[in-house]
Design a protein around this motif. Structure first.
Motif, PDB file in Angstrom:
ATOM      1  N   MET A 105      28.129  38.153  47.674  1.00 47.64           N
ATOM      2  CA  MET A 105      28.389  38.621  49.034  1.00 47.64           C
ATOM      3  C   MET A 105      29.813  38.264  49.465  1.00 47.64           C
ATOM      4  O   MET A 105      30.488  39.061  50.125  1.00 47.64           O
ATOM      5  N   LYS A 106      30.282  37.052  49.096  1.00 51.30           N
ATOM      6  CA  LYS A 106      31.656  36.664  49.421  1.00 51.30           C
ATOM      7  C   LYS A 106      32.649  37.620  48.777  1.00 51.30           C
ATOM      8  O   LYS A 106      33.619  38.039  49.411  1.00 51.30           O
ATOM      9  N   LYS A 107      32.395  37.968  47.518  1.00 50.68           N
ATOM     10  CA  LYS A 107      33.295  38.868  46.809  1.00 50.68           C
ATOM     11  C   LYS A 107      33.326  40.236  47.481  1.00 50.68           C
ATOM     12  O   LYS A 107      34.398  40.815  47.677  1.00 50.68           O
ATOM     13  N   ILE A 108      32.170  40.749  47.864  1.00 47.38           N
ATOM     14  CA  ILE A 108      32.107  42.061  48.520  1.00 47.38           C
ATOM     15  C   ILE A 108      32.842  42.027  49.850  1.00 47.38           C
ATOM     16  O   ILE A 108      33.634  42.925  50.171  1.00 47.38           O
ATOM     17  N   LEU A 110      35.196  39.904  50.887  1.00 49.35           N
ATOM     18  CA  LEU A 110      36.645  39.735  50.687  1.00 49.35           C
ATOM     19  C   LEU A 110      37.286  41.019  50.186  1.00 49.35           C
ATOM     20  O   LEU A 110      38.401  41.363  50.606  1.00 49.35           O
ATOM     21  N   ASP A 111      36.619  41.729  49.271  1.00 50.90           N
ATOM     22  CA  ASP A 111      37.160  43.006  48.800  1.00 50.90           C
ATOM     23  C   ASP A 111      37.298  44.004  49.950  1.00 50.90           C
ATOM     24  O   ASP A 111      38.322  44.685  50.070  1.00 50.90           O
ATOM     25  N   MET A 112      36.261  44.085  50.783  1.00 50.99           N
ATOM     26  CA  MET A 112      36.334  44.987  51.936  1.00 50.99           C
ATOM     27  C   MET A 112      37.453  44.561  52.883  1.00 50.99           C
ATOM     28  O   MET A 112      38.206  45.399  53.392  1.00 50.99           O
ATOM     29  N   PHE A 113      37.581  43.252  53.114  1.00 47.49           N
ATOM     30  CA  PHE A 113      38.608  42.736  54.014  1.00 47.49           C
ATOM     31  C   PHE A 113      40.006  43.090  53.513  1.00 47.49           C
ATOM     32  O   PHE A 113      40.854  43.571  54.268  1.00 47.49           O
ATOM     33  N   PHE A 114      40.253  42.870  52.211  1.00 47.37           N
ATOM     34  CA  PHE A 114      41.575  43.162  51.659  1.00 47.37           C
ATOM     35  C   PHE A 114      41.850  44.664  51.616  1.00 47.37           C
ATOM     36  O   PHE A 114      42.986  45.101  51.784  1.00 47.37           O
ATOM     37  N   LYS A 115      40.804  45.479  51.410  1.00 47.25           N
ATOM     38  CA  LYS A 115      41.005  46.933  51.443  1.00 47.25           C
ATOM     39  C   LYS A 115      41.378  47.393  52.840  1.00 47.25           C
ATOM     40  O   LYS A 115      42.247  48.255  53.010  1.00 47.25           O
ATOM     41  N   VAL A 116      40.749  46.813  53.853  1.00 41.65           N
ATOM     42  CA  VAL A 116      41.067  47.174  55.232  1.00 41.65           C
ATOM     43  C   VAL A 116      42.494  46.747  55.564  1.00 41.65           C
ATOM     44  O   VAL A 116      43.265  47.503  56.174  1.00 41.65           O
ATOM     45  N   ILE A 117      42.883  45.547  55.164  1.00 46.19           N
ATOM     46  CA  ILE A 117      44.254  45.072  55.418  1.00 46.19           C
ATOM     47  C   ILE A 117      45.264  45.939  54.682  1.00 46.19           C
ATOM     48  O   ILE A 117      46.293  46.318  55.255  1.00 46.19           O
TER      49      ILE A 117
END
Length: 123
Positions: A105-108, A110-117
């Motif tokens: 869940m952390k990986k998902i 963080l991936d979503m967060f970095f994609k949004v940024i």
């Protein structure tokens, strides 16, 4: 009140009646394979079932007191240690899979967060 009624129905159906019904079906399945050819087998089975179920005959009480209770009492320590062992193994497995789930869940997230940024920087 509604949740209590729902809880009671689920508890009665799944935790009390279902295991007893499945046990009965499994015993019936194997006895039917070998005993179906006996004359009046179905009638004997019906009489036995009625003897067990009806409160006037106290069939289940007799079976429990004469056969099941002595067995459980004799093997109480073994049953308890086995249940404790299963409980510890289950706890270890749940902790292991819980950690894996949290890491996933952390990986998902963080991936979503970095994609949004990244998308915000490109816009």
């Amino acid at each position: 009140m509604l949740t209590f009624i729902l809880y009671f129905c689920i508890k009665l159906g799944l935790l009390q009646l279902y295991p007893a019904y499945i046990t009965y079906l499994s015993i019936e399945y194997f006895t039917d394979i070998f005993l179906f050819w006996i004359p009046f087998y179905t009638e004997f089975k019906l009489i036995l079932l009625l003897w067990l179920i009806l409160p006037q005959t106290q069939g289940t009480t007799l079976v429990y007191n004469r056969y099941l209770f002595p067995y459980l009492e004799q093997n109480e320590e073994y049953i308890d240690t086995t249940l404790i062992s299963i409980q510890h193994k289950l706890k270890d497995i749940l902790v292991l899979y819980g950690k894996q789930c949290i890491d996933g869940m952390k990986k998902i997230v963080l991936d979503m967060f970095f994609k949004v940024i990244k998308k915000m920087k490109n816009d």
